[in-house]
Enzyme design. Structure first.
Site, PDB file in Angstrom:
ATOM      1  N   ASN A 101      34.922  46.753  43.808  1.00  0.00           N
ATOM      2  CA  ASN A 101      35.743  47.882  43.380  1.00  0.00           C
ATOM      3  C   ASN A 101      35.892  47.798  41.860  1.00  0.00           C
ATOM      4  OD1 ASN A 101      37.670  49.812  42.896  1.00  0.00           O
ATOM      5  ND2 ASN A 101      39.349  48.734  43.920  1.00  0.00           N
ATOM      6  N   TRP A 102      35.112  48.612  41.179  1.00  0.00           N
ATOM      7  CA  TRP A 102      35.086  48.528  39.718  1.00  0.00           C
ATOM      8  C   TRP A 102      36.242  49.277  39.044  1.00  0.00           C
ATOM      9  CZ3 TRP A 102      29.128  49.254  38.462  1.00  0.00           C
ATOM     10  CH2 TRP A 102      28.474  48.044  38.753  1.00  0.00           C
ATOM     11  N   LYS A 103      37.060  49.959  39.836  1.00  0.00           N
ATOM     12  CA  LYS A 103      38.209  50.700  39.285  1.00  0.00           C
ATOM     13  C   LYS A 103      37.756  51.536  38.080  1.00  0.00           C
ATOM     14  CE  LYS A 103      41.176  47.197  41.202  1.00  0.00           C
ATOM     15  NZ  LYS A 103      42.475  46.576  41.245  1.00  0.00           N
ATOM     16  N   HIS A 147      43.940  53.356  48.108  1.00  0.00           N
ATOM     17  CA  HIS A 147      44.165  52.132  47.324  1.00  0.00           C
ATOM     18  C   HIS A 147      45.592  52.156  46.777  1.00  0.00           C
ATOM     19  CE1 HIS A 147      43.923  49.126  44.195  1.00  0.00           C
ATOM     20  NE2 HIS A 147      42.885  48.642  44.850  1.00  0.00           N
ATOM     21  N   GLU A 187      45.220  44.807  51.725  1.00  0.00           N
ATOM     22  CA  GLU A 187      45.379  44.347  50.345  1.00  0.00           C
ATOM     23  C   GLU A 187      46.864  44.261  50.008  1.00  0.00           C
ATOM     24  OE1 GLU A 187      41.847  45.230  47.586  1.00  0.00           O
ATOM     25  OE2 GLU A 187      43.023  47.036  47.661  1.00  0.00           O
ATOM     26  N   GLY A 223      45.171  41.451  41.533  1.00  0.00           N
ATOM     27  CA  GLY A 223      45.119  41.114  40.107  1.00  0.00           C
ATOM     28  C   GLY A 223      46.081  40.028  39.665  1.00  0.00           C
ATOM     29  N   SER A 230      42.815  39.476  44.578  1.00  0.00           N
ATOM     30  CA  SER A 230      42.546  38.183  43.923  1.00  0.00           C
ATOM     31  C   SER A 230      41.462  37.359  44.609  1.00  0.00           C
ATOM     32  CB  SER A 230      43.837  37.371  43.780  1.00  0.00           C
ATOM     33  OG  SER A 230      44.694  38.009  42.853  1.00  0.00           O
TER      34      SER A 230
HETATM   35  P1  PGA Z   1      41.508  42.236  42.405  1.00  0.00           P
HETATM   36  O1  PGA Z   1      41.588  43.750  42.932  1.00  0.00           O
HETATM   37  O2  PGA Z   1      40.334  41.584  43.125  1.00  0.00           O
HETATM   38  O3  PGA Z   1      41.272  42.354  40.929  1.00  0.00           O
HETATM   39  O4  PGA Z   1      42.783  41.570  42.761  1.00  0.00           O
HETATM   40  C1  PGA Z   1      41.317  44.088  44.268  1.00  0.00           C
HETATM   41  C2  PGA Z   1      41.549  45.555  44.501  1.00  0.00           C
HETATM   42  O5  PGA Z   1      42.460  46.138  43.885  1.00  0.00           O
HETATM   43  O6  PGA Z   1      40.844  46.191  45.301  1.00  0.00           O
END
Ligand code: PGA
Length: 249
Positions: free
Chosen positions: A9-11, A98, A169, A175, A211
């Site tokens: 997931n590159w956001k 999300h 999640e 994060g 994470s």
């Molecule tokens: P992260 O994000 O791996 O940076 O914690 C995961 C996500 O938001 O899908």
């Protein structure tokens, strides 16, 4: 045997140029990684990159996914993108609900269910994100929160025969570098699987996000119910992503 799923997931972290560069530079390694580890890899860039990445990844086993989808089929919805349009752009997967969409864009549980339903109708696998906040976690109300988030999904998609993915999640894990305890995760996955078994008629799988890194991935080895991962920060760098896939397959 189901292949472990690794979804990047590159956001909003990579531009079109950076997304193209990642896929072009690592194309052979991405293909090899997917084949050698017998895993399913999905890359979810931001909307403007979808079309180009579809061309680059076309003859590879690597799949393309979007990060969001409109709850509407079509119409006067400025700024939104339909499931049909995502299909034409080459997506096989799409993240919906999300926590960042729920938090910043007011996306509701009902919107998530409707978007997931549109995706299924267009043959795209929805990756439906759910998760409790830190406060809800501390109040020990995660299971109730997850059930509430899933309620419209379970009623709207009850009879679909299309595969769906639930990405658990916990918001407090995204994060932060912190992941839930194994016993806690086992309890959540057991509960969710039992819920789907009781109500849902089509195929589903549950994956984990928050994470996931080369440091944390070994902790999930003991939890057979976790059949894949949604990876944010650590998926932006190919070497890190490769390490996670190799360790977590
Ligand atoms: P992260 O994000 O791996 O940076 O914690 C995961 C996500 O938001 O899908």
């Amino acid at each position: 045997m189901q292949q472990t799923l690794f979804i990047a997931n590159w956001k909003m972290q990579k531009t079109l140029t950076q997304s193209i560069e990642f896929c072009s530079t690592n194309l052979t390694s991405l293909k090899k990684l997917s084949v050698d580890t017998a895993t399913e890899l999905v890359i979810c860039p931001s909307f403007p990159s979808l079309y180009s990445l579809n061309e680059i990844l076309a003859d590879t086993p690597v799949h393309l996914g979007a990060q969001n989808c409109s709850p509407h089929e079509s119409g006067a919805y400025t700024g939104q993108v339909s499931a049909e349009s995502l299909k034409e752009a080459g997506c096989n997967y799409c993240i919906v609900g999300h926590s960042e969409q729920r938090m910043y864009n007011g996306v509701t549980d009902q919107d998530v269910a409707q978007a997931a339903n549109n995706l299924c109708k267009n043959g795209i696998v929805p990756i439906i994100c759910i998760g409790e906040t830190k406060e809800q976690f501390e109040k020990n109300s995660a299971l109730a929160v997850l059930e509430k988030q899933l309620d419209p999904v379970l009623s709207l998609l009850k009879n679909t025969k299309q595969p769906i993915i639930i990405a658990y999640e916990p918001v407090w894990a995204i994060g932060t570098g912190i992941i839930p305890e194994t016993t806690y995760l086992k309890k959540i996955f057991e509960h969710l699987n039992a819920l789907f078994e009781k109500i849902h008629s089509g195929p589903w799988r549950i994956i984990y996000g928050g994470s996931v890194s080369e440091q944390t991935i070994p902790s999930f080895k003991d939890i057979s119910a976790v059949t894949g991962f949604l990876i944010g920060g650590a998926s932006l760098d190919f070497q890190k992503f490769e390490k996670i896939v190799s360790l977590g397959k």
